[in-house]
Design an enzyme around this catalytic site. Structure first.
Site, PDB file in Angstrom:
ATOM      1  CB  CYS A 101      25.325  46.703  21.169  1.00  0.00           C
ATOM      2  SG  CYS A 101      24.380  47.399  19.798  1.00  0.00           S
ATOM      3  CG  HIS A 143      25.457  42.001  17.730  1.00  0.00           C
ATOM      4  ND1 HIS A 143      25.570  42.097  19.099  1.00  0.00           N
ATOM      5  CD2 HIS A 143      25.203  43.265  17.292  1.00  0.00           C
ATOM      6  CE1 HIS A 143      25.389  43.365  19.459  1.00  0.00           C
ATOM      7  NE2 HIS A 143      25.173  44.089  18.383  1.00  0.00           N
ATOM      8  CD  GLU A 144      26.513  44.377  13.890  1.00  0.00           C
ATOM      9  OE1 GLU A 144      25.562  45.181  13.943  1.00  0.00           O
ATOM     10  OE2 GLU A 144      27.466  44.413  14.682  1.00  0.00           O
ATOM     11  CG  HIS A 147      21.358  45.861  15.377  1.00  0.00           C
ATOM     12  ND1 HIS A 147      20.822  46.476  16.492  1.00  0.00           N
ATOM     13  CD2 HIS A 147      22.654  45.638  15.672  1.00  0.00           C
ATOM     14  CE1 HIS A 147      21.766  46.627  17.421  1.00  0.00           C
ATOM     15  NE2 HIS A 147      22.890  46.110  16.957  1.00  0.00           N
TER      16      HIS A 147
END
Ligand code: ZN
Length: 176
Positions: A101, A143-144, A147
């Site tokens: 990341c 993953h994004e 966030h």
């Protein structure tokens, strides 16, 4: 020239916030932010980026898979901005693979993710899109997306034994 924005790192409280939905998809500031996110990911050899990583706490992410020195086997695709994204279906099958990341420099971890997902989002023209994503691209999205909910990949690793430094990761990959 498109701006390259500074990427904030783990410890910055913005990375732990739940990002706000984008209320006005025709906001005139959005195209500039989207272009800056794409340029920032490209300049750091990233394959995706989320708006909170550049300290804009909005539900906006970019998936930009392409082979880079950080991810040499990534498939090639046009960078795609996804506004107010949602995961509407998840495969039962979960696979573990290495992630890093831009906000957690120097560390890689083995992260379990759904192998396939169906997602819904508004594109940069404000059109609603529904799409199935698989494998590496599904991994980038998940993953994004984390966030946007104040999570990082470190929260998903099953054991701290499955964390390695970037240097050891590179050795492992080159030796394999
Ligand atoms: Zn990240």
């Amino acid at each position: 020239m498109t701006d390259i924005l500074p990427v904030i790192q783990l410890g910055n409280p913005i990375l732990r916030q739940t990002a706000e939905p984008i209320a006005d998809l025709s906001d005139e500031l959005l195209p500039k932010l989207i272009d800056a996110l794409i340029a920032t990911a490209a300049s750091s050899n990233g394959v995706g980026i989320a708006a909170p990583q550049v300290a804009r706490s909005y539900r906006l992410l970019v998936v930009a898979s392409r082979p880079t020195p950080r991810y040499p086997h990534a498939p090639n695709m046009e960078p795609t901005a996804m506004l107010n994204p949602k995961i509407v279906a998840r495969s039962a099958e979960v696979v573990k693979d290495w992630e890093g990341c831009l906000s957690v420099p120097g560390i890689r971890g083995l992260v379990p993710r759904h192998r396939a997902i169906e997602v819904e989002y508004s594109d940069r023209q404000g059109q609603l899109q529904r799409q199935e994503l698989t494998d590496f691209v599904a991994r980038i999205f998940q993953h994004e997306y984390d966030h946007l909910d104040g999570m990082v990949f470190l929260d998903r690793v099953e054991s701290t034994q499955e964390l390695v430094t970037e240097q050891e990761y590179q050795k492992m990959m080159n030796g394999a």
